[in-house]
Design a protein around this motif. Structure first.
Motif, PDB file in Angstrom:
ATOM      1  N   ALA A  41       0.733  -1.218  -0.007  1.00 15.10           N
ATOM      2  CA  ALA A  41       0.012   0.145  -0.053  1.00 15.10           C
ATOM      3  C   ALA A  41       0.961   1.342  -0.079  1.00 15.10           C
ATOM      4  CB  ALA A  41      -0.892  -0.109   1.290  1.00 15.10           C
ATOM      5  N   GLU A  42       0.726   2.218  -0.746  1.00 15.74           N
ATOM      6  CA  GLU A  42       1.167   3.527  -0.773  1.00 15.74           C
ATOM      7  C   GLU A  42       0.022   4.467  -0.344  1.00 15.74           C
ATOM      8  OE1 GLU A  42       3.992   3.169  -4.434  1.00 15.74           O
ATOM      9  OE2 GLU A  42       2.075   2.724  -5.075  1.00 15.74           O
ATOM     10  N   TYR A  43       0.642   5.291   0.610  1.00 17.03           N
ATOM     11  CA  TYR A  43      -0.333   6.338   1.178  1.00 17.03           C
ATOM     12  C   TYR A  43       0.440   7.635   1.003  1.00 17.03           C
ATOM     13  CZ  TYR A  43      -2.296   2.301   3.445  1.00 17.03           C
ATOM     14  OH  TYR A  43      -2.905   1.253   3.572  1.00 17.03           O
ATOM     15  N   TYR A  44      -0.379   8.566   0.344  1.00 18.67           N
ATOM     16  CA  TYR A  44       0.292   9.982  -0.292  1.00 18.67           C
ATOM     17  C   TYR A  44      -0.288  11.040   0.654  1.00 18.67           C
ATOM     18  CZ  TYR A  44       1.271   7.041  -4.277  1.00 18.67           C
ATOM     19  OH  TYR A  44       1.603   6.043  -5.094  1.00 18.67           O
ATOM     20  N   TYR A  45       0.595  12.130   1.030  1.00 17.20           N
ATOM     21  CA  TYR A  45       0.127  13.220   1.815  1.00 17.20           C
ATOM     22  C   TYR A  45      -0.379  12.873   3.055  1.00 17.20           C
ATOM     23  CZ  TYR A  45       0.483  14.569  -3.203  1.00 17.20           C
ATOM     24  OH  TYR A  45       0.881  14.750  -4.603  1.00 17.20           O
ATOM     25  N   LEU A  46       0.606  12.429   3.818  1.00 17.63           N
ATOM     26  CA  LEU A  46       0.229  12.166   5.234  1.00 17.63           C
ATOM     27  C   LEU A  46       0.000  13.311   6.165  1.00 17.63           C
ATOM     28  CD1 LEU A  46       2.874   9.498   6.312  1.00 17.63           C
ATOM     29  CD2 LEU A  46       0.542   9.113   5.236  1.00 17.63           C
ATOM     30  N   TYR A  47      -0.930  13.052   7.203  1.00 14.86           N
ATOM     31  CA  TYR A  47      -1.228  13.986   8.212  1.00 14.86           C
ATOM     32  C   TYR A  47      -1.055  13.351   9.494  1.00 14.86           C
ATOM     33  CZ  TYR A  47      -3.685  16.518   4.609  1.00 14.86           C
ATOM     34  OH  TYR A  47      -4.071  17.326   3.462  1.00 14.86           O
ATOM     35  N   PHE A  48      -0.711  14.175  10.630  1.00 12.86           N
ATOM     36  CA  PHE A  48      -0.961  13.642  12.080  1.00 12.86           C
ATOM     37  C   PHE A  48      -2.365  14.177  12.550  1.00 12.86           C
ATOM     38  CE2 PHE A  48       3.963  14.083  13.031  1.00 12.86           C
ATOM     39  CZ  PHE A  48       4.106  12.798  12.250  1.00 12.86           C
ATOM     40  N   GLY A  49      -3.442  13.292  12.376  1.00 15.04           N
ATOM     41  CA  GLY A  49      -4.747  13.884  12.476  1.00 15.04           C
ATOM     42  C   GLY A  49      -5.256  14.757  11.400  1.00 15.04           C
ATOM     43  N   GLU A  50      -5.329  16.053  11.785  1.00 15.46           N
ATOM     44  CA  GLU A  50      -5.404  16.993  10.595  1.00 15.46           C
ATOM     45  C   GLU A  50      -4.421  17.821  10.317  1.00 15.46           C
ATOM     46  OE1 GLU A  50      -8.736  17.237   9.466  1.00 15.46           O
ATOM     47  OE2 GLU A  50      -8.928  15.469  10.572  1.00 15.46           O
ATOM     48  N   GLU A  51      -3.005  17.527  10.904  1.00 13.11           N
ATOM     49  CA  GLU A  51      -2.006  18.264  10.562  1.00 13.11           C
ATOM     50  C   GLU A  51      -1.015  17.753   9.392  1.00 13.11           C
ATOM     51  OE1 GLU A  51       0.741  19.849  13.876  1.00 13.11           O
ATOM     52  OE2 GLU A  51      -0.890  19.254  15.160  1.00 13.11           O
ATOM     53  N   ARG A  52      -0.534  18.523   8.228  1.00 17.54           N
ATOM     54  CA  ARG A  52       0.223  18.064   7.394  1.00 17.54           C
ATOM     55  C   ARG A  52       1.691  17.702   7.999  1.00 17.54           C
ATOM     56  NH1 ARG A  52      -0.276  18.747   1.625  1.00 17.54           N
ATOM     57  NH2 ARG A  52       1.566  17.561   1.656  1.00 17.54           N
ATOM     58  N   VAL A  53       2.184  16.646   7.563  1.00 16.45           N
ATOM     59  CA  VAL A  53       3.243  16.057   8.227  1.00 16.45           C
ATOM     60  C   VAL A  53       4.829  16.483   7.493  1.00 16.45           C
ATOM     61  CG1 VAL A  53       4.364  14.041   9.007  1.00 16.45           C
ATOM     62  CG2 VAL A  53       2.026  14.116   8.870  1.00 16.45           C
ATOM     63  N   GLN A  54       4.270  17.044   6.392  1.00 17.74           N
ATOM     64  CA  GLN A  54       5.679  17.327   5.488  1.00 17.74           C
ATOM     65  C   GLN A  54       6.594  17.936   6.296  1.00 17.74           C
ATOM     66  OE1 GLN A  54       5.155  16.510   2.338  1.00 17.74           O
ATOM     67  NE2 GLN A  54       7.038  16.895   1.596  1.00 17.74           N
ATOM     68  N   GLY A  55       8.098  17.634   6.032  1.00 20.59           N
ATOM     69  CA  GLY A  55       9.187  18.023   6.808  1.00 20.59           C
ATOM     70  C   GLY A  55       9.169  17.645   8.196  1.00 20.59           C
ATOM     71  N   ARG A  56       8.538  16.638   8.686  1.00 26.45           N
ATOM     72  CA  ARG A  56       8.469  16.323  10.195  1.00 26.45           C
ATOM     73  C   ARG A  56       8.850  14.941  10.289  1.00 26.45           C
ATOM     74  NH1 ARG A  56       2.869  18.373  12.074  1.00 26.45           N
ATOM     75  NH2 ARG A  56       3.683  17.612  13.912  1.00 26.45           N
ATOM     76  N   LEU A  57       9.645  14.349   9.148  1.00 23.64           N
ATOM     77  CA  LEU A  57      10.308  12.892   9.577  1.00 23.64           C
ATOM     78  C   LEU A  57      10.907  12.561  10.681  1.00 23.64           C
ATOM     79  CD1 LEU A  57      10.130  10.216   7.774  1.00 23.64           C
ATOM     80  CD2 LEU A  57      12.471  11.138   7.005  1.00 23.64           C
ATOM     81  N   SER A  58      11.865  13.460  11.301  1.00 20.75           N
ATOM     82  CA  SER A  58      12.243  13.263  12.539  1.00 20.75           C
ATOM     83  C   SER A  58      11.552  12.889  13.471  1.00 20.75           C
ATOM     84  CB  SER A  58      13.239  14.308  12.896  1.00 20.75           C
ATOM     85  OG  SER A  58      12.497  15.741  13.027  1.00 20.75           O
ATOM     86  N   GLU A  59      10.281  13.260  13.473  1.00 14.98           N
ATOM     87  CA  GLU A  59       9.246  13.115  14.811  1.00 14.98           C
ATOM     88  C   GLU A  59       8.749  11.639  14.789  1.00 14.98           C
ATOM     89  OE1 GLU A  59       5.832  15.814  15.334  1.00 14.98           O
ATOM     90  OE2 GLU A  59       7.048  17.208  14.142  1.00 14.98           O
ATOM     91  N   LEU A  60       9.086  11.016  13.465  1.00 17.08           N
ATOM     92  CA  LEU A  60       8.543   9.408  13.758  1.00 17.08           C
ATOM     93  C   LEU A  60       9.734   8.443  14.037  1.00 17.08           C
ATOM     94  CD1 LEU A  60       7.180   9.820   9.964  1.00 17.08           C
ATOM     95  CD2 LEU A  60       6.015   9.463  12.207  1.00 17.08           C
ATOM     96  N   GLU A  61      10.968   9.028  14.386  1.00 19.15           N
ATOM     97  CA  GLU A  61      12.072   8.329  14.884  1.00 19.15           C
ATOM     98  C   GLU A  61      11.642   7.524  16.173  1.00 19.15           C
ATOM     99  OE1 GLU A  61      15.427  10.575  15.535  1.00 19.15           O
ATOM    100  OE2 GLU A  61      15.711  11.297  13.514  1.00 19.15           O
ATOM    101  N   ASN A  62      11.757   6.141  16.344  1.00 16.05           N
ATOM    102  CA  ASN A  62      11.410   5.559  17.560  1.00 16.05           C
ATOM    103  C   ASN A  62      10.133   5.118  17.527  1.00 16.05           C
ATOM    104  OD1 ASN A  62      14.085   5.119  18.330  1.00 16.05           O
ATOM    105  ND2 ASN A  62      14.137   7.119  19.316  1.00 16.05           N
ATOM    106  N   LEU A  63       9.247   5.262  16.434  1.00 15.05           N
ATOM    107  CA  LEU A  63       8.107   5.077  16.016  1.00 15.05           C
ATOM    108  C   LEU A  63       7.505   3.870  16.725  1.00 15.05           C
ATOM    109  CD1 LEU A  63       5.592   6.063  13.671  1.00 15.05           C
ATOM    110  CD2 LEU A  63       6.261   3.839  13.303  1.00 15.05           C
ATOM    111  N   SER A  64       6.382   3.714  17.388  1.00 21.18           N
ATOM    112  CA  SER A  64       5.524   2.252  17.553  1.00 21.18           C
ATOM    113  C   SER A  64       4.306   2.604  17.340  1.00 21.18           C
ATOM    114  CB  SER A  64       5.755   2.044  19.064  1.00 21.18           C
ATOM    115  OG  SER A  64       5.049   2.841  19.877  1.00 21.18           O
ATOM    116  N   VAL A  65       3.816   1.473  16.741  1.00 20.37           N
ATOM    117  CA  VAL A  65       2.179   1.462  16.293  1.00 20.37           C
ATOM    118  C   VAL A  65       1.362   0.922  17.334  1.00 20.37           C
ATOM    119  CG1 VAL A  65       0.802   0.365  14.340  1.00 20.37           C
ATOM    120  CG2 VAL A  65       2.996   0.708  13.788  1.00 20.37           C
ATOM    121  N   GLU A  66       0.388   1.841  17.718  1.00 22.16           N
ATOM    122  CA  GLU A  66      -0.504   1.378  18.756  1.00 22.16           C
ATOM    123  C   GLU A  66      -1.508   0.794  18.344  1.00 22.16           C
ATOM    124  OE1 GLU A  66       0.630   2.636  22.017  1.00 22.16           O
ATOM    125  OE2 GLU A  66       2.251   2.772  20.984  1.00 22.16           O
TER     126      GLU A  66
END
Length: 119
Positions: A51-76
């Motif tokens: 699956a490919e998902y384009y133009y991600l959001y954190f809830g309603e916020e665009r995620v562009q330029g925020r890759l570092s926030e995903l480091e050590n990510l866990s899926v809840e």
């Protein structure tokens, strides 16, 4: 930012509605997207999908330029949908986030059995 997911399941028409993740900061957010493309592949005992998902959001916020926030990510949690099965097993084998030339990949990050797949 975009996301590629490789997963296996026991349901041939399974779709991921959303993915809830815990960020590096400890905050839990729902990953949403503007559009997606899902391809299913039948194997002997399961279905694999890409699956490919384009133009991600954190809830309603665009995620562009925020890759570092995903480091050590866990899926809840993972929201699933199937027109043919009320419950599904899923194993996410790979999640690859891309943001321009940068990428962050997670392997074998989520597995669950008997998850509600009624949307």
């Amino acid at each position: 930012m975009d996301l590629i997911v490789k997963a296996t399941t026991n349901v041939s028409d399974l779709i991921i509605d959303f993915i809830e993740v815990k960020l590096k900061s400890g905050k839990t957010v729902s990953l949403n997207w503007d559009r997606s493309n899902v391809t299913h592949f039948e194997t002997d005992n399961s279905t694999s999908f890409f699956a490919e998902y384009y133009y991600l959001y954190f809830g309603e916020e665009r995620v562009q330029g925020r890759l570092s926030e995903l480091e050590n990510l866990s899926v809840e949690a993972v929201g699933l949908y199937s027109e043919t099965h009320p419950f599904a097993d899923i194993s996410i084998e790979e999640m690859k986030f891309t943001d321009g030339e940068d990428a962050l990949t997670f392997k074998n990050i989520y597995s669950a059995e008997g998850v509600s797949a009624d949307g």
